[in-house]
Design a protein around this motif. Structure first.
Motif, PDB file in Angstrom:
ATOM      1  N   VAL A 123       0.838  -1.203   0.000  1.00  0.00           N
ATOM      2  CA  VAL A 123       0.000   0.000   0.000  1.00  0.00           C
ATOM      3  C   VAL A 123       0.874   1.254   0.000  1.00  0.00           C
ATOM      4  O   VAL A 123       2.032   1.228   0.422  1.00  0.00           O
ATOM      5  N   ALA A 124       0.272   2.333  -0.451  1.00  0.00           N
ATOM      6  CA  ALA A 124       0.914   3.650  -0.385  1.00  0.00           C
ATOM      7  C   ALA A 124      -0.181   4.708  -0.444  1.00  0.00           C
ATOM      8  O   ALA A 124      -1.302   4.454  -0.908  1.00  0.00           O
ATOM      9  N   THR A 132      -3.786   3.317  -1.161  1.00  0.00           N
ATOM     10  CA  THR A 132      -4.091   2.629  -2.410  1.00  0.00           C
ATOM     11  C   THR A 132      -3.318   1.313  -2.443  1.00  0.00           C
ATOM     12  O   THR A 132      -2.134   1.281  -2.088  1.00  0.00           O
ATOM     13  N   GLN A 133      -3.987   0.242  -2.862  1.00  0.00           N
ATOM     14  CA  GLN A 133      -3.283  -1.034  -2.999  1.00  0.00           C
ATOM     15  C   GLN A 133      -2.491  -1.051  -4.294  1.00  0.00           C
ATOM     16  O   GLN A 133      -2.987  -0.636  -5.352  1.00  0.00           O
ATOM     17  N   LEU A 134      -1.273  -1.540  -4.222  1.00  0.00           N
ATOM     18  CA  LEU A 134      -0.387  -1.602  -5.381  1.00  0.00           C
ATOM     19  C   LEU A 134      -0.140  -3.061  -5.767  1.00  0.00           C
ATOM     20  O   LEU A 134      -0.331  -3.974  -4.971  1.00  0.00           O
ATOM     21  N   LEU A 180      -7.922   1.847   3.151  1.00  0.00           N
ATOM     22  CA  LEU A 180      -8.142   1.558   1.731  1.00  0.00           C
ATOM     23  C   LEU A 180      -9.553   1.958   1.315  1.00  0.00           C
ATOM     24  O   LEU A 180      -9.760   2.537   0.238  1.00  0.00           O
ATOM     25  N   ARG A 181     -10.523   1.667   2.164  1.00  0.00           N
ATOM     26  CA  ARG A 181     -11.909   2.029   1.834  1.00  0.00           C
ATOM     27  C   ARG A 181     -12.110   3.540   1.784  1.00  0.00           C
ATOM     28  O   ARG A 181     -12.884   4.050   0.967  1.00  0.00           O
ATOM     29  N   SER A 182     -11.395   4.267   2.647  1.00  0.00           N
ATOM     30  CA  SER A 182     -11.557   5.724   2.689  1.00  0.00           C
ATOM     31  C   SER A 182     -10.741   6.446   1.620  1.00  0.00           C
ATOM     32  O   SER A 182     -10.917   7.650   1.418  1.00  0.00           O
ATOM     33  N   GLY A 183      -9.822   5.724   0.948  1.00  0.00           N
ATOM     34  CA  GLY A 183      -8.983   6.347  -0.060  1.00  0.00           C
ATOM     35  C   GLY A 183      -7.704   6.946   0.481  1.00  0.00           C
ATOM     36  O   GLY A 183      -6.920   7.540  -0.277  1.00  0.00           O
ATOM     37  N   GLN A 184      -7.449   6.786   1.792  1.00  0.00           N
ATOM     38  CA  GLN A 184      -6.195   7.286   2.355  1.00  0.00           C
ATOM     39  C   GLN A 184      -4.996   6.477   1.859  1.00  0.00           C
ATOM     40  O   GLN A 184      -3.881   6.971   1.819  1.00  0.00           O
TER      41      GLN A 184
END
Length: 297
Positions: free
Chosen positions: A168-169, A256-258, A250-254
């Motif tokens: 994630v990042a 992102t899965q890479l 991840l759900r809130s958009g803070q």
């Protein structure tokens, strides 16, 4: 109870509480009585089991050895009594150690219905991303999250769940540095690792029959999962996380899965028992409950 059972029970509770006064309150005894019982046990055994200060007590080497044996005997006695009464009469204290993030987001919510079903039980939760000494810290169950084999075969263990790991990042980091197209490109990025758990500086991915092991550049190393998550959200680099650990972000958009096409070996969740594979009724009951609860998506 007999004098020896009383000595063993009182000593074990003092060791688990780390305090004479607290153990006295829990056992409905006076502090002088608890001190006298422990001193009588030490005199009978001819050795010092506890080192006492004005604020706390700690185990000697002999005390740790005696505690390990005492807990096994007390568990067997409790099991015999519970078998007679039935599981509905579970009572006493369960001391449960767990990592901070997984404990907060998975274990504690699962414990709530268990306590509702067993009103005579109390659970003491110790949260830390540093692994405790189960014997000297008086822990009944420790929840371990990691990848690979367990580090101590002398303890009993039960696997409770497998949890997905992912990369994630934060969007802010990706805007500045771009998104890696494949694992090899991670070597060019600032990465965040959690040392002491599964944040090794070599990250191993699979894609079908293809395997990629990447030595990442860990500019930031943190010893707790909440710290890793906070650093990733702050845009400080790319991190490994579990789905449970980073799900809300991840759900809130803070975050992102890479590299979604690539898989990492899942993290394994185990319950570890310092007294070996033979469990008391109350410990077996909560482990069974956690195994059922954590296996659900």
């Amino acid at each position: 109870m007999s004098d020896r059972w009383q000595e063993m029970t009182v000593f074990a509770r003092v060791a688990e509480c780390g305090s004479l006064s607290r153990a006295a309150r829990e056992l409905s005894l006076s502090q002088p009585s608890v001190s006298r019982i422990v001193s009588a046990l030490e005199a009978r055994l001819g050795t010092t089991l506890l080192l006492r200060t004005t604020r706390s007590v700690s185990l000697t080497e002999a005390g740790a050895l005696y505690l390990e044996r005492a807990r096994r005997l007390l568990a067997e006695m409790e099991e015999a009594e519970q078998a007679t009464r039935g599981l509905d009469s579970l009572h006493g204290v369960i001391r449960l150690a767990m990592p901070v993030m997984y404990g907060t987001r998975a274990i504690i919510p699962a414990v709530a219905p268990f306590l509702a079903r067993h009103p005579d039980l109390r659970v003491e939760i110790v949260m830390s991303d540093t692994r405790q000494n189960l014997v000297t810290d008086g822990v009944d169950i420790a929840i371990r999250v990691g990848v690979g084999q367990l580090d101590n075969s002398n303890f009993g263990a039960r696997r409770l769940a497998l949890i997905e790991r992912l990369v994630v990042a934060a969007p802010s980091y990706l805007r500045m540095h771009g998104s890696p197209a494949d694992p090899v490109e991670l070597a060019k990025h600032a990465c965040i690792i959690q040392h002491g758990l599964f944040g090794r500086e070599s990250w191993r991915f699979t894609h079908g029959q293809t395997v990629a092991a990447v030595d990442v550049s860990a500019r930031l190393s943190i010893n707790s999962a909440p710290g890793v998550l906070a650093a990733a959200v702050a845009g400080m680099g790319i991190a490994l996380a579990t789905r449970i650990m980073a799900g809300e972000e991840l759900r809130s958009g803070q975050l992102t899965q890479l590299l979604e096409a690539w898989q990492l070996a899942p993290a394994e969740v185990h319950a570890i028992f310092p007294a070996g594979p033979k469990l008391s009724a109350k410990v077996r009951a909560i482990v069974d409950h956690l195994a059922e609860a954590l296996s659900k998506p």
